[in-house]
Write an enzyme that holds these catalytic residues in place. Structure first.
Site, PDB file in Angstrom:
ATOM      1  N   LYS A  78      -8.966 -11.852   7.206  1.00 47.77           N
ATOM      2  CA  LYS A  78      -8.473 -10.976   6.133  1.00 47.77           C
ATOM      3  C   LYS A  78      -9.543 -10.865   5.050  1.00 47.77           C
ATOM      4  CE  LYS A  78      -4.407 -10.272   3.152  1.00 47.77           C
ATOM      5  NZ  LYS A  78      -3.140 -10.841   2.634  1.00 47.77           N
ATOM      6  N   SER A 157       0.965  -7.566   3.007  1.00 45.86           N
ATOM      7  CA  SER A 157      -0.348  -7.025   2.748  1.00 45.86           C
ATOM      8  C   SER A 157      -1.361  -7.269   3.865  1.00 45.86           C
ATOM      9  CB  SER A 157      -0.911  -7.634   1.465  1.00 45.86           C
ATOM     10  OG  SER A 157      -1.185  -9.012   1.642  1.00 45.86           O
ATOM     11  N   SER A 181       3.535 -11.576   2.910  1.00 50.00           N
ATOM     12  CA  SER A 181       2.397 -10.799   3.415  1.00 50.00           C
ATOM     13  C   SER A 181       1.872 -11.232   4.779  1.00 50.00           C
ATOM     14  CB  SER A 181       1.248 -10.839   2.409  1.00 50.00           C
ATOM     15  OG  SER A 181       1.499  -9.969   1.348  1.00 50.00           O
TER      16      SER A 181
END
Lengths: 493, 93
Positions: A78, A157, A181
């Site tokens: 990420k 997210s 997320s």
């Protein structure tokens, strides 16, 4: 999809050991698959050259008998984890071009175990969003599709991480979870993901959103693979004062499949009004699966559940407004010149941040401003304690809690936009455990009427990821979720 | 909140905001704040605020230099640097 890209991490490690293929071949297969799936926009920065270099080094280590626990496994990282020498943006224009000169503890741990980085995965800007539609670098597309053909969101997210793993362009991925997320995108993309107990993974070198809630975690296509990844990422770090000096248990060792006598709590407050019938059915099926496996089902109550989201939407923006004060155009990131220093700050931040980030900074600034601090921020911290105490009491009666992960399957890009609160409601089942700092995992257990995956969430006691993994493993076996994203099915045909 | 409040918060947050932008933001922010206000119905008398769930005592470390001598790395991402310093617009006349 090739045979190599469809392997689980645990099978790939066996194949590497057996010399069925090399780390370079495994990595190249994922790079090629990623090229073919560029339309998903799962990555902000791809690092194929670095990946091949790492894979070569991995093959050399394995040949020398020095392979680590994840040696040669290609992962998506990420783009919230700082990576030494590789651009790290948090999906924000304000950090475009920022190249960290240091490595986050989480990625350093993965690399020490031999993991290979395919690239930096797309996300909502500063991890603020539930649909991956706030990234400066464009929306991520869910590899799953429904009949109307509209592009679906991967959740957020950590949308790029989840989409990459679901699309078989990475074997696993790192994520971060502040209010859901990891769990919500895992559910939307039909894969598994775990957010461990707050403090299990170091936050050092991870771009901060809401420091008392942010926690790193994993995505993979099996419960076992998540256990392997989390094992590598976890552990005490003197550089993060909230990282816990507690021994990390053997997560994979917890996967016994035995849940006889396990007490599974079902919170009545999660049966929210207007819950779609398919979600209710999924939940009932999950309960039946664990019951059949010998678990004991216990009705529990978490009375302050309905206040979790408003509490979260004070605490998270307040911490965000404070954390994001550092983006001022002085030391790194974008700068827009102004007449004086204040004008430079204001212009830089106006141009550098997107709408959702600005909205949250402003809510947070308001909640922390003179005259409102007690009414909003302190009030929210008090309700946060009540929410945490709800869980403490519930865990006197049960060992884990089973709930749906999200109130719906993946929706189309553009749906739920326009009304921030409607978007925030995506996290209604994930936020309470975040406020209490508890571990939570989502695993896919069924499909909705459109053929889209749905996830069940397993919550555990603090520091008891083992029981979460054990429960998830039993549920994974019972659910036998084998559906694939339609694009993968088409490639295989 | 009214438009003036939005502009004040924007100034505190150092985000340049025009009056038209503030007007557009106003209903969104008011909507969120109105929704948040349901917390006022929760009885929190005698409840201690919870700042962090970690319950970890902040550890102390020895006060000694463990890092440094890397000005190049510190300045590597500077938008504007001069002779080993971050360069910014003049603050003091």
């Amino acid at each position: 999809m090739t045979d190599l890209t469809n392997l689980t991490i645990s099978d790939a490690l066996k194949g590497l050991d057996a010399k069925d293929f090399t780390a370079v071949e495994l990595t190249q297969a994922h790079i090629d698959a990623g090229e073919a799936a560029k339309g998903l926009n799962a990555y902000i920065t791809e690092t194929p050259e670095l990946a091949i270099e790492q894979a070569k080094a991995s093959d050399a280590r394995r040949a020398a008998g020095k392979a680590g626990a994840l040696d040669g496994i290609p992962l998506a990282i990420k783009d919230l984890f700082c990576t030494d020498g590789v651009q790290t943006t948090a999906a924000s224009h304000i950090l475009e071009g920022f190249v960290p000169q240091y490595e986050s503890t989480v990625t350093a741990n993965l690399f020490a175990d031999g993991a290979v980085m395919l690239g930096k995965a797309n996300l909502d800007e500063f991890a603020m969003g539930s649909a991956n539609t706030t990234s400066y670098f464009g929306n991520v597309i869910n590899p799953w599709t429904r009949e109307d053909g509209k592009d679906l969101v991967p959740g957020g997210s950590s949308g790029g991480s989840a989409a990459a793993v679901a699309a078989r362009i990475a074997m696993g991925a790192t994520g971060t979870d502040t209010g859901g997320s990891i769990r919500q995108p895992a559910a939307f993309c039909g894969i598994s993901g775990i957010k461990p107990t707050y403090g299990r993974c170091s936050r050092w070198g991870t771009v901060a959103f809401a420091s008392s809630l942010d926690q790193a975690g994993t995505f993979a296509r099996s419960v076992e693979d998540n256990a392997l990844l989390l094992q590598s990422m976890s552990g005490f770090d003197p550089k993060d004062s909230t990282s816990a000096d507690i021994a990390v248990p053997d997560f994979a060792g917890a996967l016994t499949g035995d849940v006889k006598g396990l007490r599974v709590g079902i919170p009545k407050e999660y049966k929210v009004e207007g819950m779609p019938a398919e979600i209710e059915k999924l939940w009932e099926d999950g309960i039946a699966m664990l019951k059949d496996a010998g678990a004991q089902i216990v009705d529990i109550s978490l009375p302050h559940t309905k206040y979790a989201l408003p509490t979260y939407y004070i605490i998270a923006p307040a911490e965000c407004s404070s954390n994001l004060a550092r983006y001022d155009g002085v030391r790194f990131g974008q700068r827009v010149e102004g007449e004086d220093l204040n004008e430079m700050y204001s212009k830089t931040r106006a141009e550098g941040f997107g709408d959702e980030v600005k909205r949250r900074i402003m809510i947070g600034t308001y909640a922390l401003s003179a005259g409102y601090y007690d009414a909003y921020y302190i009030k929210a911290q008090k309700v946060r304690r009540l929410i945490a105490q709800d869980f403490d009491k519930a865990y006197e009666q049960c060992d884990v809690i089973l709930t749906p992960t999200a109130p719906s399957a993946a929706f189309a890009i553009g749906e739920n936009e326009g009304d921030p609160i409607k978007m925030y409601l995506n996290d209604v089942f994930t936020v309470p455990a975040s406020l209490a700092g508890l571990p939570g995992m989502s695993i896919p257990t069924g499909l909705d009427a459109n053929g889209l995956p749905l996830g069940m969430q397993i919550l555990g006691k603090a520091w008891d990821e083992e029981t979460v993994f054990r429960t998830a493993f039993a549920l994974e076996k019972a659910a036998n979720f084998t559906a694939l994203p339609q694009s993968i099915v088409r490639q295989a045909a | 909140m009214d438009t003036k409040d939005v502009l004040k918060v924007a100034r505190l947050a150092r985000i340049e905001t025009t009056e038209a932008q503030a007007e557009a933001l106003l209903p969104q922010l008011n909507n969120i704040i109105g929704w948040i206000e349901q917390l006022s119905e929760v009885d929190t008398d005698n409840v201690e605020p919870l700042a962090n769930v970690a319950n970890i005592e902040l550890p102390l470390r020895k006060d000694e230099v463990s890092d440094g001598n890397c000005a190049d790395k510190v300045l590597a991402n500077a938008p504007d640097e001069m002779q080993g310093f971050f360069s910014v617009p003049k603050v003091v006349e």
